[in-house]
Write a protein that holds these residues in place. Structure first.
Motif, mmCIF file in Angstrom:
data_model
loop_
_atom_site.group_PDB
_atom_site.id
_atom_site.type_symbol
_atom_site.label_atom_id
_atom_site.label_comp_id
_atom_site.label_asym_id
_atom_site.label_seq_id
_atom_site.Cartn_x
_atom_site.Cartn_y
_atom_site.Cartn_z
ATOM 1 N N LEU A 162 0.688 -1.072 0.166
ATOM 2 C CA LEU A 162 0.029 -0.097 0.215
ATOM 3 C C LEU A 162 0.911 1.215 0.145
ATOM 4 C CD1 LEU A 162 -2.407 -1.196 2.783
ATOM 5 C CD2 LEU A 162 -2.992 -1.221 0.373
ATOM 6 N N SER A 163 0.431 2.438 -0.132
ATOM 7 C CA SER A 163 1.049 3.849 -0.123
ATOM 8 C C SER A 163 1.385 3.790 1.511
ATOM 9 C CB SER A 163 0.263 4.891 -0.368
ATOM 10 O OG SER A 163 -1.003 4.849 0.466
ATOM 11 N N PHE A 164 2.304 4.822 1.789
ATOM 12 C CA PHE A 164 2.882 4.965 3.046
ATOM 13 C C PHE A 164 1.592 5.524 3.804
ATOM 14 C CE2 PHE A 164 6.531 5.744 0.911
ATOM 15 C CZ PHE A 164 7.519 4.873 1.694
ATOM 16 N N GLU A 165 0.540 6.194 3.142
ATOM 17 C CA GLU A 165 -0.443 6.729 4.023
ATOM 18 C C GLU A 165 -1.471 5.537 4.516
ATOM 19 O OE1 GLU A 165 -4.699 9.248 3.279
ATOM 20 O OE2 GLU A 165 -2.891 9.559 1.810
ATOM 21 N N TYR A 166 -1.789 4.645 3.589
ATOM 22 C CA TYR A 166 -2.678 3.532 3.797
ATOM 23 C C TYR A 166 -2.078 2.654 4.857
ATOM 24 C CZ TYR A 166 -6.536 5.442 1.517
ATOM 25 O OH TYR A 166 -7.399 6.565 1.224
ATOM 26 N N THR A 167 -0.511 2.568 4.573
ATOM 27 C CA THR A 167 0.011 1.565 5.702
ATOM 28 C C THR A 167 -0.092 2.074 7.071
ATOM 29 O OG1 THR A 167 1.649 0.833 3.799
ATOM 30 C CG2 THR A 167 2.387 0.585 5.966
#
Length: 223
Positions: A85-90
């Motif tokens: 996932l992206s860093f945000e959704y991680t």
């Protein structure tokens, strides 16, 4: 092999009936819903995500300069390749897991305090509806990890007080150290728990010594 599978199925059935399993699932759904209806990253979250990106690029100096306590950013950067996932959704995924741990641990603490199933259900309702937790489910913040490991350390500390062992003592100390990696305040609570445990041991030893002396005097008088 059949007895093993019978035991496994029985354990799974018990787990599914446990209010903590249901509470954990509801907590994860609540986190997903909160992120869905509020997907704007908070100001502190922008710093953490930028720090994670810098760490992923190997710029540790830049990450530390951006934020002096970078463990949360390091964790996001370490987990992101595993999720895809992206860093945000991680970060949101990590915080959802931390929130679920907080919910389950809170309920477990009420059980350790002697609560029955009704009390555990009430505890589940209280913690799942607690505004102080729900208001920040959509935030990218390190407090979620701090609270999860702080409560986990407290739960393990209570269990170690009841049944002392080196393994349990190491476990709650390790959890409190992990909490401190999210927020430095965890070190204060770690020292407090260590002092409390030392006081409890000293008090118990003094009580035992007093009882031994009293027993010796009684035996001498009977002789």
């Amino acid at each position: 092999m059949q007895p093993f599978f019978d035991t496994l199925n029985k354990s799974l059935a018990v787990s599914l009936r446990d209010v903590r399993f249901s509470a954990a699932m509801l907590s994860l759904l609540l986190s997903a819903w909160c992120v869905y209806i509020d997907n704007v990253v908070n100001n502190d979250g922008i710093l953490y995500l930028r720090g994670a990106e810098l760490i992923a690029d190997g710029d540790w100096q830049g990450a530390v300069a951006l934020y002096k306590w970078p463990f949360y950013a390091v964790l996001i950067a370490a987990v992101q390749p595993m999720t895809g996932l992206s860093f945000e959704y991680t970060a949101h995924l990590l915080n959802a897991v931390f929130a679920a741990i907080t919910v389950v641990t809170f309920i477990s603490i009420t059980r350790e305090a002697g609560g029955d199933k009704k009390v555990m259900v009430a505890a589940a309702v209280v913690v799942l509806l607690y505004p102080g937790l729900n208001e920040y489910r959509s935030f990218v913040i390190r407090d979620a990890g701090y609270l999860a490991f702080y409560l986990l350390a407290l739960l393990l500390f209570i269990r170690e007080m009841k049944a002392p062992s080196l393994g349990r003592r190491f476990a709650w100390a390790a959890c409190m150290l992990l909490a401190a990696l999210f927020r430095i305040e965890g070190l204060v609570f770690l020292c407090g728990l260590l002092l409390m445990r030392q006081w409890q041991q000293t008090t118990s030893a003094s009580a035992r010594l007093g009882l031994d002396r009293k027993s010796t005097r009684l035996n001498s008088s009977h002789s």
